[in-house]
Design an enzyme around this catalytic site. Structure first.
Site, PDB file in Angstrom:
ATOM      1  N   GLU A  81       0.525  -1.340  -0.217  1.00 58.87           N
ATOM      2  CA  GLU A  81      -0.287   0.515  -0.005  1.00 58.87           C
ATOM      3  C   GLU A  81       0.563   1.163  -0.375  1.00 58.87           C
ATOM      4  OE1 GLU A  81      -4.000  -1.497   2.435  1.00 58.87           O
ATOM      5  OE2 GLU A  81      -2.966   0.251   2.739  1.00 58.87           O
ATOM      6  N   CYS A  95       3.382   8.572   0.648  1.00 63.94           N
ATOM      7  CA  CYS A  95       3.515   8.689   1.920  1.00 63.94           C
ATOM      8  C   CYS A  95       3.939   6.631   0.936  1.00 63.94           C
ATOM      9  CB  CYS A  95       2.320   8.096   2.771  1.00 63.94           C
ATOM     10  SG  CYS A  95       3.391   7.126   4.709  1.00 63.94           S
ATOM     11  N   CYS A 102       5.193  -6.210   8.735  1.00 63.99           N
ATOM     12  CA  CYS A 102       6.672  -5.193   9.145  1.00 63.99           C
ATOM     13  C   CYS A 102       6.650  -6.362  10.748  1.00 63.99           C
ATOM     14  CB  CYS A 102       5.798  -4.019   9.951  1.00 63.99           C
ATOM     15  SG  CYS A 102       6.888  -2.665  10.983  1.00 63.99           S
ATOM     16  N   CYS A 106       3.835  -3.650  16.271  1.00 56.90           N
ATOM     17  CA  CYS A 106       3.272  -2.649  17.278  1.00 56.90           C
ATOM     18  C   CYS A 106       1.808  -2.508  17.882  1.00 56.90           C
ATOM     19  CB  CYS A 106       3.785  -1.232  17.613  1.00 56.90           C
ATOM     20  SG  CYS A 106       5.341  -0.420  16.898  1.00 56.90           S
ATOM     21  N   CYS A 109      -0.740  -1.326  16.082  1.00 58.66           N
ATOM     22  CA  CYS A 109      -1.155  -0.664  14.727  1.00 58.66           C
ATOM     23  C   CYS A 109      -1.639  -1.777  13.660  1.00 58.66           C
ATOM     24  CB  CYS A 109       0.509  -0.465  13.941  1.00 58.66           C
ATOM     25  SG  CYS A 109       0.981  -0.132  12.478  1.00 58.66           S
ATOM     26  N   GLY A 152       5.771  -1.139   6.880  1.00 53.52           N
ATOM     27  CA  GLY A 152       6.840  -1.669   7.199  1.00 53.52           C
ATOM     28  C   GLY A 152       8.036  -0.546   8.232  1.00 53.52           C
ATOM     29  N   GLU A 153       9.040  -1.294   8.797  1.00 51.83           N
ATOM     30  CA  GLU A 153      10.350  -0.193   8.831  1.00 51.83           C
ATOM     31  C   GLU A 153      11.439  -0.130   8.607  1.00 51.83           C
ATOM     32  OE1 GLU A 153      10.929   1.881  11.950  1.00 51.83           O
ATOM     33  OE2 GLU A 153      13.070   1.321  11.257  1.00 51.83           O
ATOM     34  N   SER A 184      10.349   7.960   8.931  1.00 52.32           N
ATOM     35  CA  SER A 184       9.794   7.388  10.260  1.00 52.32           C
ATOM     36  C   SER A 184      10.736   6.159  10.691  1.00 52.32           C
ATOM     37  CB  SER A 184       8.534   7.578   9.506  1.00 52.32           C
ATOM     38  OG  SER A 184       8.019   7.297  11.220  1.00 52.32           O
ATOM     39  N   SER A 207       9.133   7.884  15.574  1.00 49.55           N
ATOM     40  CA  SER A 207       8.423   6.978  16.377  1.00 49.55           C
ATOM     41  C   SER A 207       8.587   6.442  17.846  1.00 49.55           C
ATOM     42  CB  SER A 207       7.715   5.615  15.641  1.00 49.55           C
ATOM     43  OG  SER A 207       6.869   6.072  14.790  1.00 49.55           O
ATOM     44  N   LEU A 208       7.921   7.782  18.452  1.00 42.28           N
ATOM     45  CA  LEU A 208       8.295   7.732  20.568  1.00 42.28           C
ATOM     46  C   LEU A 208       7.386   7.059  20.834  1.00 42.28           C
ATOM     47  CD1 LEU A 208      10.821   9.387  21.943  1.00 42.28           C
ATOM     48  CD2 LEU A 208       8.971  10.177  22.800  1.00 42.28           C
ATOM     49  N   HIS A 209       5.678   7.289  20.792  1.00 43.23           N
ATOM     50  CA  HIS A 209       4.904   7.406  21.582  1.00 43.23           C
ATOM     51  C   HIS A 209       4.304   6.988  22.928  1.00 43.23           C
ATOM     52  CE1 HIS A 209       4.093   7.057  17.526  1.00 43.23           C
ATOM     53  NE2 HIS A 209       4.379   5.979  16.926  1.00 43.23           N
ATOM     54  N   ASN A 284      -5.575   6.599  14.918  1.00 36.34           N
ATOM     55  CA  ASN A 284      -6.739   5.925  13.948  1.00 36.34           C
ATOM     56  C   ASN A 284      -7.015   4.617  14.514  1.00 36.34           C
ATOM     57  OD1 ASN A 284      -6.704   8.396  12.170  1.00 36.34           O
ATOM     58  ND2 ASN A 284      -4.683   8.264  11.656  1.00 36.34           N
ATOM     59  N   CYS A 325      -2.571   6.660   8.648  1.00 39.37           N
ATOM     60  CA  CYS A 325      -1.661   6.355   9.864  1.00 39.37           C
ATOM     61  C   CYS A 325      -1.961   5.331  10.072  1.00 39.37           C
ATOM     62  CB  CYS A 325      -1.186   7.390  10.771  1.00 39.37           C
ATOM     63  SG  CYS A 325      -0.423   8.993  10.069  1.00 39.37           S
TER      64      CYS A 325
END
Ligand code: SAH
Length: 333
Positions: A81, A95, A102, A106, A109, A152-153, A184, A207-209, A284, A325
């Site tokens: 995607e 994007c 991935c 997380c 996600c 993905g990372e 990111s 990506s801290l979160h 989201n 996201c």
């Protein structure tokens, strides 16, 4: 469709043909060799037979038809995607994904829940760009920014990502400035250090979160390999070497990481770190968690502001087509 494949098909032709072909594909954005009028008919026929320019994709446009997501079908049948965001000021940000699925898993996600299938090859990363560049060309528009914030990372597929970036940045190809390309990442320390030595220095988003290791590990299990203080020291180093500001992405999840205590803890963590800015992201929904309410978001933001932290709230695109996201999981309805 890769440069190597083009080279292969054009073996035996005059050497300027390869240069012409690359320009036709990446700059003129032709989708059919029929349109390669600089080539003799025989060569066009040969290319048509040996190297398809078709990109098979399902396109889902958002209500206003200017943003959307595409599911691209790869040669081996797998799908990936990518999304397009048309900003109010006219910028078109694409994007892109770097992996199928991935491995980070997380908890919040949708991509993380799919598990990991494989890395994308650099040409499969570029196909996402070509797809949107063709889409925008039809409207006389262009891609202005590229962000590696899809599935993905990216830093776990470092070589393909940086090979693709070379093409994206090349003045003779997509010609997108390094200041308009961002990666990111969950924060792979060794790879961030490696990025400092790249010729093309892109923007870094982390990506801290969560403001502490305990909570971060709970929602982002993969982060147990990367202690927050060490991660921030590494991004301090990135800032020092590249002169770039670093974006810290902070997703606000109801009752998980959105309290006053966490806002204060985040402020303390960033004390004296002037070249960072926090990007607050409203969660989201993808199943398990709920987004924080607007009042909580405002409180959180105000605490950061009072402590002198730069903070912005992310605008949300493409929710209606499951292209926002964290929602990228090849779902359409
Ligand atoms: N693996 C990279 C690239 C993915 S980028 C990374 O971790 O940064 C996708 C961004 O969207 C990340 O900041 C991710 O944490 C965030 N995200 C994931 N799930 C989300 C959700 N449900 N709502 C909003 N943002 C989400």
């Amino acid at each position: 469709m890769t440069i190597e494949k083009l080279q292969e098909v054009l073996t035996g032709e005059a050497s300027f043909r390869l240069k012409q072909a690359i320009k036709l594909v990446f700059v003129d954005l032709i989708s059919d060799w029929e349109d390669a009028s600089v080539f003799p008919l025989v060569l066009r026929e040969k290319l048509k037979q040996d190297l398809s320019l078709d990109i098979k994709a399902d396109l889902f446009l958002s209500k206003e038809q200017k943003s959307g997501k595409a599911i691209i079908h790869l040669v081996d049948g797998l799908k990936v995607e990518t999304t397009l965001m048309n900003h109010k000021d006219g910028r078109n940000t694409v994007c892109i994904s770097s992996q199928i699925g991935c491995p980070l898993a997380c908890k919040f996600c949708a991509t993380g829940k799919m598990g990991f299938t494989r890395n994308l090859d650099y040409s499969e990363i570029l196909i996402q760009i070509i797809f949107w560049a063709r889409f925008l060309k039809n409207k006389n528009e262009k891609i202005s920014n590229v962000v590696f914030m899809g599935m993905g990372e990216p830093l776990l597929n470092y070589d393909n990502v940086f090979k693709a970036i070379k093409f994206i940045n090349d003045p003779d190809l997509f010609n997108i400035s390094s200041r308009k390309i961002a990666i990111s990442t969950i924060g792979l320390i060794n790879e961030i250090k490696k990025m400092v030595n790249e010729r093309i220095k892109v923007d870094l988003a982390i990506s801290l979160h969560a403001p502490n290791d305990f909570l971060r590990r709970k929602i982002m299990p993969y982060s147990e390999n990367y202690q927050l203080e060490k991660l921030l020291d590494t991004s301090d180093f990135y800032i020092k070497k590249t002169n770039r500001r670093v974006m810290l992405e902070y997703l606000l999840i109801k009752g998980v990481n959105d309290s006053q205590k966490e806002a204060l803890e985040l402020s303390r963590l960033l004390l004296g770190r002037k070249l960072y800015f926090v990007n607050l992201i409203k969660y989201n929904e993808t199943g398990s968690f709920k987004p924080s309410d607007q009042k909580t978001i405002n409180n959180f933001k105000n605490i950061l502001l009072r402590n002198g932290i730069n903070v912005i709230e992310r605008y949300r695109f493409n929710q209606d087509v499951f292209g926002a996201c964290g929602q990228l999981a090849l779902k359409t309805t």
